[in-house]
Scaffold this motif. Structure first.
Motif, PDB file in Angstrom:
ATOM      1  N   ALA A 249       0.828  -1.211   0.000  1.00 60.04           N
ATOM      2  CA  ALA A 249       0.000   0.000   0.000  1.00 60.04           C
ATOM      3  C   ALA A 249       0.859   1.256   0.000  1.00 60.04           C
ATOM      4  O   ALA A 249       0.547   2.246  -0.685  1.00 60.04           O
ATOM      5  CB  ALA A 249      -0.932  -0.008   1.211  1.00 60.04           C
TER       6      ALA A 249
ATOM      7  N   ARG B 196      -4.936   1.782  -4.084  1.00 65.42           N
ATOM      8  CA  ARG B 196      -5.154   1.315  -2.720  1.00 65.42           C
ATOM      9  C   ARG B 196      -4.973  -0.200  -2.648  1.00 65.42           C
ATOM     10  O   ARG B 196      -5.231  -0.912  -3.623  1.00 65.42           O
ATOM     11  CB  ARG B 196      -6.564   1.689  -2.256  1.00 65.42           C
ATOM     12  CG  ARG B 196      -6.752   3.194  -2.131  1.00 65.42           C
ATOM     13  CD  ARG B 196      -8.189   3.596  -1.849  1.00 65.42           C
ATOM     14  NE  ARG B 196      -9.036   3.409  -3.015  1.00 65.42           N
ATOM     15  CZ  ARG B 196     -10.037   2.553  -3.093  1.00 65.42           C
ATOM     16  NH1 ARG B 196     -10.311   1.746  -2.069  1.00 65.42           N
ATOM     17  NH2 ARG B 196     -10.757   2.456  -4.192  1.00 65.42           N
TER      18      ARG B 196
ATOM     19  N   ASN C 197      -5.775  -3.366   0.238  1.00 59.76           N
ATOM     20  CA  ASN C 197      -6.364  -3.739   1.520  1.00 59.76           C
ATOM     21  C   ASN C 197      -6.640  -5.237   1.572  1.00 59.76           C
ATOM     22  O   ASN C 197      -6.652  -5.913   0.539  1.00 59.76           O
ATOM     23  CB  ASN C 197      -7.681  -2.986   1.740  1.00 59.76           C
ATOM     24  CG  ASN C 197      -7.490  -1.492   1.903  1.00 59.76           C
ATOM     25  OD1 ASN C 197      -7.004  -1.017   2.912  1.00 59.76           O
ATOM     26  ND2 ASN C 197      -7.862  -0.730   0.875  1.00 59.76           N
TER      27      ASN C 197
ATOM     28  N   THR D 104      -6.606   2.568   2.887  1.00 59.31           N
ATOM     29  CA  THR D 104      -5.563   1.741   2.278  1.00 59.31           C
ATOM     30  C   THR D 104      -4.651   1.173   3.348  1.00 59.31           C
ATOM     31  O   THR D 104      -4.501   1.749   4.435  1.00 59.31           O
ATOM     32  CB  THR D 104      -4.746   2.533   1.233  1.00 59.31           C
ATOM     33  OG1 THR D 104      -3.983   1.625   0.435  1.00 59.31           O
ATOM     34  CG2 THR D 104      -3.811   3.544   1.875  1.00 59.31           C
TER      35      THR D 104
END
Length: 254
Positions: free
Chosen positions: A175, A184, A186, A241
């Motif tokens: 990230a 981003r 995640n 993020t």
């Protein structure tokens, strides 16, 4: 009143979903299509891949694609990259994964290598290949399916837990590396979800009712994970993020 406003929409977005021939990956791919995305689905099983693609095409007329590929192999990743072409992806969901049960004292090198290659090496090497070719668009989003096993101790799943914990740590670093392009990255960490894998586990051990009692909100459903993936792919999560969303029905607070 503007009734068309929808920050969770994926209309006009191009999304790749790995492991999309069954379980969570398939549900995520179909949900993305329902939200307006053009989906590239991939998996190792030709027949199941064809079924997923047919279901995607029944949802919308977007140019959905199905790519048969073993992402642990360079040639499999190359085939997928060729299918992606030169048009950048707006979203990537790394859902392909494998779980193998074994206590640490009985672990074999083959067991460790297999789980590592599918759960860590494949998604990270695919991500590297996409980024090197600038195939993740600015403001794009990458979602990695981890597991509650990365957060708690569970007997017999050390290798699996270790790979999912590795994903969490690697995605935090990833990230930071891609943030300059506003991409981003995640993770989602689900606990037990009602999939064919859970049904097979119940068949082996006889009943899951005792385990269900540990979940105040009950076991999850595939659509719960798919909806969270849509959130992380969409503009609704534009300020998020390098983090992990734990989805466990209250397991870890009960």
């Amino acid at each position: 009143m503007n009734t068309s406003f929808n920050p969770f929409s994926l209309a006009g977005q191009r999304v790749l979903v790995t492991g999309s021939t069954s379980g969570l990956g398939k549900t995520i791919a179909l949900t993305c299509a329902h939200m307006g995305a053009e989906v590239i689905c991939t998996g190792r099983d030709d027949a199941r891949l064809a079924q997923t693609l047919a279901e995607l095409q029944a949802i919308s007329s977007s140019a959905h694609q199905g790519v048969q590929a073993d992402l642990t192999q360079p040639e499999g990743r190359d085939a997928l990259l060729a299918a992606v072409g030169k048009t950048a992806l707006n979203g990537v969901v790394h859902s392909a994964g494998i779980s193998r049960l074994s206590p640490v004292r009985m672990l074999t090198e083959q067991h460790l290598r297999e789980v590592q290659s599918i759960n860590v090496d494949a998604p990270m090497l695919l991500t590297q290949a996409l980024l090197k070719r600038n195939l993740v668009a600015t403001d794009g989003s990458m979602v990695f399916i981890a597991s509650i096993a990365a957060h708690i101790g569970v007997p017999g799943v050390a290798a699996y837990s270790g790979t999912k914990a590795a994903l969490l740590a690697m995605v935090r670093c990833l990230a930071m590396e891609v943030i300059k392009r506003r991409i981003r990255a995640n993770c989602l960490s689900p606990a037990l979800v009602e999939t064919p894998l859970l049904e097979a586990t119940a068949t082996m051990i006889g009943s899951m009712e005792q385990e269900r009692g540990n979940y105040p909100l009950g076991f999850g459903k595939p659509e719960d994970i798919a909806n969270a993936a849509v959130f992380l792919l969409s503009g609704a999560s534009r300020w998020i993020t390098g983090t992990t969303l734990v989805m466990d029905g209250g397991l870890t607070i009960s």
